[in-house]
Scaffold this active site. Sequence first.
Site, short mmCIF file in Angstrom:
data_model
loop_
_atom_site.label_atom_id
_atom_site.label_comp_id
_atom_site.label_asym_id
_atom_site.label_seq_id
_atom_site.Cartn_x
_atom_site.Cartn_y
_atom_site.Cartn_z
N GLU A 157 31.51 70.47 10.83
CA GLU A 157 30.22 70.14 10.58
C GLU A 157 29.69 69.16 9.04
O GLU A 157 29.31 69.22 8.75
CB GLU A 157 29.01 69.98 11.82
CG GLU A 157 29.29 70.47 12.84
CD GLU A 157 28.45 71.11 13.58
OE1 GLU A 157 27.97 71.03 14.41
OE2 GLU A 157 26.85 71.78 13.25
N ASN A 286 32.11 68.98 18.48
CA ASN A 286 30.85 69.55 18.73
C ASN A 286 29.72 68.90 19.09
O ASN A 286 29.90 68.09 18.96
CB ASN A 286 29.74 70.56 17.31
CG ASN A 286 31.30 71.54 16.67
OD1 ASN A 286 31.96 71.99 17.03
ND2 ASN A 286 30.77 72.69 15.51
N GLU A 363 32.35 73.17 20.75
CA GLU A 363 30.39 73.85 20.92
C GLU A 363 29.81 72.89 21.54
O GLU A 363 30.05 71.89 21.86
CB GLU A 363 29.97 73.84 19.79
CG GLU A 363 29.85 74.15 18.33
CD GLU A 363 29.48 75.29 17.14
OE1 GLU A 363 28.28 74.26 17.06
OE2 GLU A 363 30.15 75.31 15.81
#
Length: 466
Positions: A157, A286, A363
Amino acid sequence: MDKNFLWGGATASYQCEGAWDIDDKQPSMWDCYLHENNLENGDVASDYYHRYEEDIRMMAEGGQNTYRFSLSWPRIIKDKEGTVNLKGIDFYHRILDTCKKYGIEPFVTIYHWDLPQYWELEGGWLNKETCYAFEQFAKVCFEHFGDKVSYWTTFNEPKWFIVNGYFIGNYPPGLQDVQKTMYGAYHVMYASALAVRAFRVGNYQGEIGIVHSYTPVNGVDNTIETKIAMRYADNYCNNWILDTAALGEFPIDLIARLSEKYDVSFMKAEDLAVIKNYTVDFIGLNYYARTLVKPYTEGETQLVFNHSGKKGQSKVIIKDWFEQVKDPNSEYTAWDTEIYPKGLQDGLIEAWERYELPIFVTENGVGVREDVTVDCVQDDYRIEFMNDHINAIMNAMDKGVDIRGYYAWASFDLYSWKNGVEKRYGLVAVDFGNEQIRKPKASYYWFKEMIESNAKIIKRRKFEKE
């Protein structure tokens, strides 16, 4: 569903390990930031450093065949000179060997936000030398663990730690500066490409990718103005990471727009050549929510995120670009996160059509307050959330998207950045106030049954076109 599909959970080093100053580990930027601001920290977290075998064994007993975790740079490298901490190396060897013991495929993230403080003191991601230090760190990881790992990702991220650290200012180093945000974003993507180059040149086994905090962008209507706002939002939220890592190029319209007000001369041809030539093998996405936008109307840039768990505090406006809005028909968590599984289905299809690379959903989960003193947390809301999002994945696969794994966030309860341990995501409850006792939640048993049935017990749900 492919029998080789990876089903597992995910964690991050700072959020679960604890042992923040044990076995020659150096302070990370998060250690220092949270200590200096007297905020709840991850000094102990889930005490995974001492309980990793119990946690990995529970994953296996829960039917999971893979585990996504990150390596702590300040636990492995002692100083700017690159001195290797063999105690840190040994710790991760023990984790990898335990994964093998229990039939768990490791999925390893090289960097999940915990920059060594000794590099933060040199400017962190504003300093190009940090890129080369990261490249060297990655080489150390490949060299020591390469024969035990088949799936690597460079960064987790980039958007969140760069934008929050340098633009919003609510993560370390706590800056609010567009020009510095641009430096940080550029350096991180360059560092990622350097790590990919090191992986290729070293001819290590397996594949290497990047993990992105994916928020597919929707608009409130189909007007030209809204479509323009959507493009701005997509560049801000997604494209500067995914386009750059997967296609080898920063979005040209983003660079052109930024160049109207800011300096872009730091972007060097030799760096861009590395980025172009060393793209990733796969992308990790994610997914928690989409981004719903309308055209910008008025006011200054505002980026406010909810860390209190009291609804209605979040606000995102980027002046002259877009405004994020809430769908009145959607459900939201106490932290203002929209629950919208259709966004995952649509986003996976969009990412596949754009990049044509294998995808892992790295995720996916929901954070809530929970009473973990009970014998078994009855988290039906998490079961419903996971069911609907796995359904979205299966729908995307039905459309031909190459998806190879799903990782629940998180394997067990852990420290949540600036939310402490109040915000719980785990499939396994951790009683932080009672000797870190682990107790599987209802979702843990549901996930086990779902995996063992090869996803056949999923309640199929088709999401209508909007």
